[in-house]
Structure formats: structure tokens, C-alpha cells
Design an enzyme around this catalytic site. Structure first.
Site, PDB file in Angstrom:
ATOM      1  N   GLU A   9     -69.355  15.082  50.878  1.00  0.00           N
ATOM      2  CA  GLU A   9     -70.114  16.338  50.965  1.00  0.00           C
ATOM      3  C   GLU A   9     -70.721  16.538  52.352  1.00  0.00           C
ATOM      4  O   GLU A   9     -71.620  17.357  52.550  1.00  0.00           O
ATOM      5  CB  GLU A   9     -71.191  16.361  49.886  1.00  0.00           C
ATOM      6  N   HIS A  55     -77.389  16.880  46.079  1.00  0.00           N
ATOM      7  CA  HIS A  55     -77.157  16.312  47.409  1.00  0.00           C
ATOM      8  C   HIS A  55     -78.423  15.574  47.825  1.00  0.00           C
ATOM      9  O   HIS A  55     -79.525  15.983  47.446  1.00  0.00           O
ATOM     10  CB  HIS A  55     -76.909  17.414  48.463  1.00  0.00           C
ATOM     11  N   CYS A 100     -79.659  23.343  54.104  1.00  0.00           N
ATOM     12  CA  CYS A 100     -78.252  23.487  53.670  1.00  0.00           C
ATOM     13  C   CYS A 100     -77.502  24.393  54.619  1.00  0.00           C
ATOM     14  O   CYS A 100     -76.289  24.293  54.762  1.00  0.00           O
ATOM     15  CB  CYS A 100     -78.157  24.144  52.296  1.00  0.00           C
TER      16      CYS A 100
END
Ligand code: SUG
Length: 447
Positions: free
Chosen positions: A176, A252, A371
């Protein structure tokens, strides 16, 4: 040898198809806003405002372009055929979830675009980039190819920059990107410790794993990235995320921890073995002491941390050498978090200021300020070698605002995703954008 370096932040410019499709099981915001009507124009303008405010404070601010969506080549690979309009009509009738996936503007969350290792850490002293395969979610697994093209056209000079392919796109190597990667150092140009936080070990069933929601990042993926980037043992630490936190909606690591310089700011429930992580980092960190700022559950319950995205803030070094925490507006709407922030700034610690950013359109899909950005530490020489057209200036900011105003809709529902006009509008907008940013032909429709 250390050299002067800065940290550039590359924000994802929100694409014209930004929508709420509920595609991310395990991401609470994405699931709870499914089918809400989005406002792509507002989303893109909010993102640009965030970039501008940080650029005005003197930070080097870059832009990564949105991808071509809906992505017709993916639908063709899945057996749909005919004109673009026929294909959109067929997929909307047969499988609207697939349509939503190939129409998602999810590449805006560039913390997931790639993992980047600065030259001060790597064996060959080049900056290394590996686009994330994002194999945990179909809608994100189609991002890495164009991400790789964009990164290569920005960081082209092979004397300074090394590009790798995404890892094999299977769950065992689920990667990720920078959302699970934090670099700690005494200064951006000094050798650092790269902390890789994984959710699960794919090939070692003796380690605990979440039971409710998926762990998107594996240990094996993190190890592969560290190998590809030429990080020797003294520049890397691997640590497991707390599986209970993943089951709570922390999909995450950057939803529960953020680091910058010698500071690691995290929630007490972030890691499976916090003491080992801290001692590993401390033993490898050179030229400075680690400052661990741990937030207790009694001060900020994990529910509030996830709802406010407190840890999805950007932690930035100010020109004075202090730190600034760039938080989403939601942090001031939740009492425990807002009180905590006031105490944090008053505590005399390294974080001296909090700045609030409105990125609500992105937040509703589970994407906060952190993000939306990919960090790339660059020496002065490397900064001089990259493509400057993607760096935000007053002129580019103005031009992009006009571009958004001219091309974006202010309402988008799930039903609109099948509209062939949306595809046309999106391609026109992106074609003009590659011209504005001087990126060349990075999209499939341009090739
Ligand atoms: O991958 N949301 C993204 C949010 C990514 C946040 N990034 C970081 N934490 N670094 C994701 O879950 C939702 C799309 C939708 O449901 O329409 C989405 O993809």
C-alpha cells in the site's frame, strides 16, 4: 556524506470522477458514505487550497495528476467490447460495482501511490520509487501502471532516480506504499531509518492477523521493497500493526501513526510490539534521539482517532526547526481530539502549531491530509534534476483553479458514472492537464 535536502510533498490532484461508491471494506468512511452524491469540483478545489497554503508557508509542493477514469482498457480486458458508450452501458447493466471500481478517483490518495526511499538511505545513493500494487482492492489495483509512468516522467534522470515495477499483484505481496512507511532521521538529508509497518505476514501463520477486516500490507511486500531500494539492515525496521486496530477500521498505518524527523506520533494501540519497535528504531537512528509522542486511549479513544483522522495529519518541520501538525477539520469537531491538540501544543514538545485543513470531500472516502500526499525527500541537486512543471507556484495554482472550474461537475451520483459524456469530459480535462504540467502522454487514451 550528508547533503542539504528538503521534503517535497506531492499531492494527488482530485480527478473529475470523484465519487462515493463504498468500495473499501475495512475503511469505515468509505462504507458509511456509499451512494452519497459527491462534488468533484469542490474536492479538487479543497485539495488545491491545501497545497497552496503549504506552498505559501515555504514547503515544496508538487502535484501528481489524476488517472483516466472510467478506465475503458480495463473493461476491454474483462471482455466488454464495442464503442466506449456501448461498453459503459453494458457494464452498468451487468455489474455496477465493476463500473464504480474502474471509475474511482482513488489515485488522489498519493500516500498509496508508491514507496520512496531518499538517496541518503539507499546503497546506490539514488532516490528509489516503487509504485504500490494496491492488490487488496480491485479499484486501486489498476493504479500502479499510470502512477509509474507519471513518476518516471517527473523523476526522469537515471543518474539520480531509480524506478522499480510494482510487486506481483497478489495478496501475499499486497503493498500500500508510503501509507505504511515512515522515515525517521535527524534531518531530511541525513541517513535515516525507514519504518515499514505491515498488517500481516503472508507466509508465517504463527503471527497474529486481523479477523474482521483485511490486512492490506504484508511483511513480505515490505521486505521486498526494502531489498529493491537497497536499504541495508541499519536503514530499515519492520514492525507489525496491531491487528485489533485494523479490525477497528485502521486500514493503513497512517490512520494511527505519523512520523517526521526524529518524532513518531502514534496512538497507544498502533503497534503489536511497541517496545520492540521503539528499541529497534532507537538503536539504528543516528545523530539524534527518537521523540516518541504516544497518545493514550484515555485521552483520545481509538473511535475518536479514526473518526477525526488525528493521525492522518501531515507532520512538517517548520523553517524554525519546530514541527507543525496539519490536521483535517474533523479534529476540531471531536471534543477529545480538539482538547488533546490544545494540550499537545501547550506541552512544550516538538509540535508547536496545529493548522486545520478542510478536505471533507476526501475525508468522506477515508482520505485525510496525509493520505493526499506522497513525501519525497530530495537534495538540492535532485530537486534541480526533477521536472519542475509539477511544482506548485502562484501561476500554476491559478491555472489549475481555472482548469477545475472549467472541466469539473459539482455533483456526481453512482448513476452518472455510466454517462459517456463524463468519460469525454474527463479525457478532455486530462489531455489539457498533461499540457499544463508538461508531462507528455502518460494516459492510455493519449497513446
Ligand atoms: O484505499 N478510499 C481509499 C482511502 C485511502 C486512504 N489512504 C491512506 N490512508 N493513506 C482506500 O480505502 C474509497 C473509494 C470509494 O469507496 O468510493 C477508497 O478507495
Amino acid at each position: 556524506m550528508s547533503r542539504h535536502a528538503i521534503e517535497a510533498n506531492f499531492d494527488g490532484l482530485v480527478g473529475p470522477t470523484h465519487n462515493y461508491a463504498g468500495l473499501s471494506w475495512g475503511n469505515v468512511a468509505s462504507k458509511s458514505n456509499v451512494n452519497a452524491v459527491s462534488n468533484p469540483k469542490e474536492a479538487a478545489l479543497q485539495g488545491l487550497q491545501k497545497m497552496k497554503r503549504l506552498a505559501d508557508r515555504g514547503y515544496v509542493q508538487g502535484i501528481l495528476p489524476p488517472h483516466e477514469r472510467p478506465h475503458i482498457p480495463t473493461l476491454k480486458a474483462l471482455g466488454f467490447s464495442g464503442s466506449d458508450a456501448d461498453i459503459l452501458k453494458a457494464v452498468a447493466a451487468e455489474n455496477p460495482v465493476v463500473l464504480a471500481a474502474i471509475a474511482s478517483a482513488s489515485c488522489m490518495w498519493t500516500a498509496n501511490a508508491a514507496t520512496v526511499s531518499p538517496s541518503a538511505d539507499t546503497a546506490d545513493r539514488r532516490v528509489h520509487f516503487t509504485p504500490a500494487n494496491l492488490s487488496a482492492k480491485f479499484h486501486r489495483s489498476i493504479e500502479h501502471e499510470v502512477t509509474g509512468r507519471a513518476l518516471k516522467s517527473i523523476f526522469t534522470d537515471e543518474a539520480y532516480f531509480a524506478h522499480h515495477h510494482a510487486l506481483p499483484s497478489v495478496s501475499q505481496f499486497g503493498d500500500e506504499g508510503a501509507a505504511n512507511h515512515t522515515r525517521l532521521c535527524s534531518a531530511h538529508g541525513e541517513p535515516g531509518v525507514e519504518l515499514f509497518v505491515y498488517g500481516q505476514a503472508a507466509f508465517d501463520e504463527s503471527l497474529p492477523a486481523p479477523v474482521r477486516f483485511p490486512a492490506r500490507q504484508t511483511l513480505e511486500a515490505s521486505q521486498a521493497i526494502a531489498r529493491l531500494h537497497g536499504l541495508t539492515d541499519d536503514h530499515r525496521v519492520f514492525a507489525q500493526q496491531n491487528p485489533a486496530a485494523i479490525d477497528f477500521g485502521v486500514f493503513h498505518n497512517d490512520v494511527i501513526a505519523v512520523g517526521n524527523g526524529n518524532v513518531l506520533f502514534y496512538h497507544e494501540q498502533a503497534f503489536l510490539d511497541e517496545q520492540r519497535l521503539l528499541s529497534d528504531v532507537r538503536s539504528k537512528l543516528k545523530g539524534t534521539q527518537l521523540e516518541a509522542i504516544k497518545v493514550m486511549e484515555s485521552d483520545v479513544p481509538l473511535t475518536d482517532a479514526v473518526a477525526s483522522y488525528l493521525f492522518n495529519s501531515q507532520l512538517l518541520t517548520t523553517p524554525q526547526g519546530d514541527m507543525l501538525l496539519a490536521v483535517p477539520g474533523e479534529c476540531r469537531e471531536i471534543a477529545s481530539v480538539s482538547h488533546f491538540l490544545d494540550r499537545l501544543v501547550a506541552s512544550g514538545g516538538p509540535i508547536k502549531a496545529v493548522e486545520v485543513f478542510d478536505v471533507k470531500q476526501s475525508m468522506r472516502n477515508g482520505g485525510g491530509p496525509a493520505c493526499l500526499r506522497l513525501r519525497v525527500a530530495l537534495t538540492d541537486e535532485e530537486l534541480g534534476a526533477m521536472h519542475p512543471g509539477v511544482l506548485l507556484s502562484d501561476g500554476l495554482f491559478e491555472r489549475l483553479n481555472i482548469w477545475v472550474e472549467g472541466h469539473y461537475r459539482d455533483e456526481l451520483s453512482q448513476a452518472d458514472l455510466a454517462d459517456p459524456m463524463l468519460l469525454d469530459e474527463s479525457r478532455h480535462a486530462l489531455d489539457e492537464l498533461t499540457g499544463i504540467l508538461g508531462l507528455g502522454s502518460i494516459y492510455d487514451f493519449q497513446r
